[in-house]
Design a protein around this motif. Structure first.
Motif, mmCIF file in Angstrom:
data_model
loop_
_atom_site.group_PDB
_atom_site.id
_atom_site.type_symbol
_atom_site.label_atom_id
_atom_site.label_comp_id
_atom_site.label_asym_id
_atom_site.label_seq_id
_atom_site.Cartn_x
_atom_site.Cartn_y
_atom_site.Cartn_z
ATOM 1 N N HIS A 194 0.830 -1.209 0.000
ATOM 2 C CA HIS A 194 0.000 0.000 0.000
ATOM 3 C C HIS A 194 0.864 1.257 0.000
ATOM 4 C CE1 HIS A 194 -4.011 -1.582 0.219
ATOM 5 N NE2 HIS A 194 -3.801 -2.259 1.330
ATOM 6 N N ALA A 201 2.739 1.798 -3.345
ATOM 7 C CA ALA A 201 1.835 2.268 -4.391
ATOM 8 C C ALA A 201 1.201 3.619 -4.054
ATOM 9 C CB ALA A 201 0.734 1.233 -4.618
ATOM 10 N N ARG A 202 1.595 4.203 -2.923
ATOM 11 C CA ARG A 202 1.086 5.518 -2.496
ATOM 12 C C ARG A 202 -0.417 5.508 -2.241
ATOM 13 N NH1 ARG A 202 5.512 7.979 -0.641
ATOM 14 N NH2 ARG A 202 7.211 7.944 -2.167
ATOM 15 N N HIS A 203 -0.964 4.353 -1.883
ATOM 16 C CA HIS A 203 -2.397 4.313 -1.605
ATOM 17 C C HIS A 203 -2.756 5.170 -0.400
ATOM 18 C CE1 HIS A 203 -2.524 0.103 -3.675
ATOM 19 N NE2 HIS A 203 -2.528 1.092 -4.547
ATOM 20 N N ARG A 206 -2.719 8.761 -1.410
ATOM 21 C CA ARG A 206 -3.841 9.080 -2.297
ATOM 22 C C ARG A 206 -5.142 9.182 -1.499
ATOM 23 N NH1 ARG A 206 -2.994 4.721 -7.176
ATOM 24 N NH2 ARG A 206 -0.782 5.112 -7.552
ATOM 25 N N ARG A 207 -5.328 8.267 -0.551
ATOM 26 C CA ARG A 207 -6.541 8.313 0.265
ATOM 27 C C ARG A 207 -6.580 9.568 1.117
ATOM 28 N NH1 ARG A 207 -6.531 1.946 2.211
ATOM 29 N NH2 ARG A 207 -6.829 1.053 0.117
ATOM 30 N N SER A 267 -11.128 1.279 -3.376
ATOM 31 C CA SER A 267 -10.424 0.615 -2.287
ATOM 32 C C SER A 267 -10.107 -0.835 -2.628
ATOM 33 C CB SER A 267 -11.258 0.679 -1.005
ATOM 34 O OG SER A 267 -10.614 0.027 0.053
ATOM 35 N N HIS A 285 -7.157 -1.105 -4.869
ATOM 36 C CA HIS A 285 -5.931 -0.927 -4.103
ATOM 37 C C HIS A 285 -5.541 -2.211 -3.381
ATOM 38 C CE1 HIS A 285 -6.367 3.755 -3.802
ATOM 39 N NE2 HIS A 285 -6.060 3.334 -5.023
ATOM 40 N N GLU A 286 -6.528 -2.933 -2.860
ATOM 41 C CA GLU A 286 -6.230 -4.172 -2.140
ATOM 42 C C GLU A 286 -5.668 -5.233 -3.086
ATOM 43 O OE1 GLU A 286 -6.238 -4.451 1.071
ATOM 44 O OE2 GLU A 286 -6.986 -2.386 1.244
ATOM 45 N N GLU A 309 -3.957 -4.655 -5.776
ATOM 46 C CA GLU A 309 -2.590 -4.243 -6.105
ATOM 47 C C GLU A 309 -1.643 -4.542 -4.952
ATOM 48 O OE1 GLU A 309 -0.035 -0.357 -7.660
ATOM 49 O OE2 GLU A 309 -2.190 -0.166 -7.302
ATOM 50 N N ALA A 310 -2.093 -4.288 -3.710
ATOM 51 C CA ALA A 310 -1.254 -4.579 -2.547
ATOM 52 C C ALA A 310 -1.001 -6.077 -2.418
ATOM 53 C CB ALA A 310 -1.908 -4.033 -1.277
#
Length: 423
Positions: free
Chosen positions: A281, A284-286, A289-290, A351, A354-355, A357-358
């Motif tokens: 996370h 990937a800069r999640h 970003r959030r 979301s 993102h999960e 990708e993580a």
């Protein structure tokens, strides 16, 4: 105009009630019809007794959620249409309170009242529902101590923020909401920085992860990923609950926190896979970003509030004699969700992406795809998560893909990636 405002609000409010209640009921029927069977992809990974308990827990929590939502609906409508809010504002004015003092007292009283009305549900959730399924480990004394600490913390942080909010409103002209946004953004960033060392220890104990194979594995993995941390800690989550989890806090050098329940349940490779997911996370800069998205939503909300506070029909529709900032904030907090609830599935969709990708980054980093899959199954098993969510319900509400979706995505990774991960 007042009738139009009231009618418009009720139309959106009832639409929200219909959609969310309909989805909750559909999910309960879906789970009930699925029975206690273990889904085929989980055969051999999950025992029938866990599937039975998961179904029972999901149904119990779903029914409890419906009851709590019905109560919340009744409370919201009563607060908005009974005249109690205008009466409270007038009563405070009659006691000589004005300006920032009335603003803070009005909103503090509203927050206290809503928290008090929700108290029976909090008690039932902890000492009846969670207790029945073996999750609750908090004593009544610890529960009460937590609530008192939370109340004192809310007062210590909330009251100065309320006075600051009114100060920006009264002293900075029509652009007050922009000044307030900048201030609140700075406060939020400061709290994220201070939370692990000043706030979290008020409720839990944090100890450095002991030396051993797990610590060595996690530190080496973080080093290989170029991931700088402020330390690895174990939190005494088992004092309150049997649920397990892990989290990071911080922006640039986050602190890694593992629940003691997670450490007890997972193997070294499984814990490493969970941690690698969280590192994914950050890579990937999640998180950033959030945060940016949250700040954007906050800016838009303050802009809407700045417009509403100058619109008399809104206040007339709900019985207020004149516009005021405290009334605008109260009306927005109680009724604003009816106009934004349809954004929930979009937020959930982003979301879930993102999960996924993580998860992919976890496989590449921890090099243990089987460990990530088994860790996900264990988390689902130990938390009795829903094995049979209705697709519409999960699409609307779930911030994470379902267990079966995540396992299928892991199995669908290209063979070269699987081979590199297992090397």
């Amino acid at each position: 105009m007042t009738q139009l405002v009231t009618g418009l609000f009720l139309a959106f409010f009832l639409a929200q009630l219909a959609v969310e209640s309909g989805l909750a009921l559909a999910n309960l029927r879906h789970v009930a019809r699925a029975g206690d069977a273990v889904p085929p992809p989980l055969a051999g990974r999950l025992d029938p007794d866990t599937a039975r308990r998961s179904r029972a827990y999901t149904l119990a929590r779903g029914r409890f959620g419906l009851a709590q939502a019905a109560w919340g609906t009744a409370v919201t409508l009563a607060l908005l249409f009974s005249g109690v809010l205008p009466a409270l504002d007038a009563w405070l004015a009659g006691r000589g309170l004005g300006g920032a003092h009335r603003f803070a007292a009005f909103l503090a009283a509203l927050a206290a009242a809503t928290a008090l009305l929700d108290l029976p549900f909090s008690l039932y959730s902890t000492f009846a529902l969670e207790q029945r399924f073996g999750f609750n480990r908090a004593t009544p004394a610890l529960w009460l101590k937590d609530r008192l600490k939370g109340l004192l913390l809310a007062a210590a942080l909330g009251l100065p923020l309320l006075y600051a909010t009114y100060g920006f409103f009264a002293l900075t002209g029509r652009a007050w909401w922009l000044w307030l946004f900048a201030f609140l953004a700075a406060v939020q960033i400061a709290l994220v920085w201070l939370y692990p060392t000043l706030i979290a220890p008020l409720f839990n104990r944090f100890a450095p992860l002991p030396e051993g194979p797990l610590r060595a594995r996690l530190e080496e993995m973080a080093r290989q990923a170029g991931f700088a941390t402020r330390g690895l800690y174990v939190m005494d989550a088992s004092r309150r609950s049997g649920h397990s989890n892990a989290y990071f806090t911080g922006f640039f050098r986050p602190r890694i926190v593992l629940f003691d329940t997670l450490v007890a349940q997972m193997t070294v490779d499984e814990t490493a896979a969970v941690l690698a997911h969280e590192i994914g996370h950050y890579q990937a800069r999640h998180v950033h970003r959030r945060l940016a998205l949250g700040l954007g939503v906050q800016l838009a909300s303050l802009a809407a509030l700045a417009w509403l506070v100058r619109w008399p029909p809104l206040f007339q529709a709900f019985g207020f004699a004149a516009p005021s900032l405290e009334a605008a904030v109260a009306l927005a907090s109680l009724g604003g969700g009816a106009f934004t609830f349809f954004l929930a599935p979009l937020s959930s969709f982003v979301s879930r992406r993102h999960e996924y990708e993580a998860d992919r980054r976890s496989v590449a980093l921890a090099r243990a795809p089987a460990a990530l899959a088994s860790a996900l199954v264990k988390l689902n098993r130990e938390n009795l998560s829903n094995l049979h969510p209705h697709p519409w319900y999960s699409a609307w509400h779930y911030s994470h893909p379902t267990l079966l979706e995540r396992l299928a995505a892991l199995e669908a990774l290209p063979a070269p990636a699987q081979e590199r991960a297992g090397a």
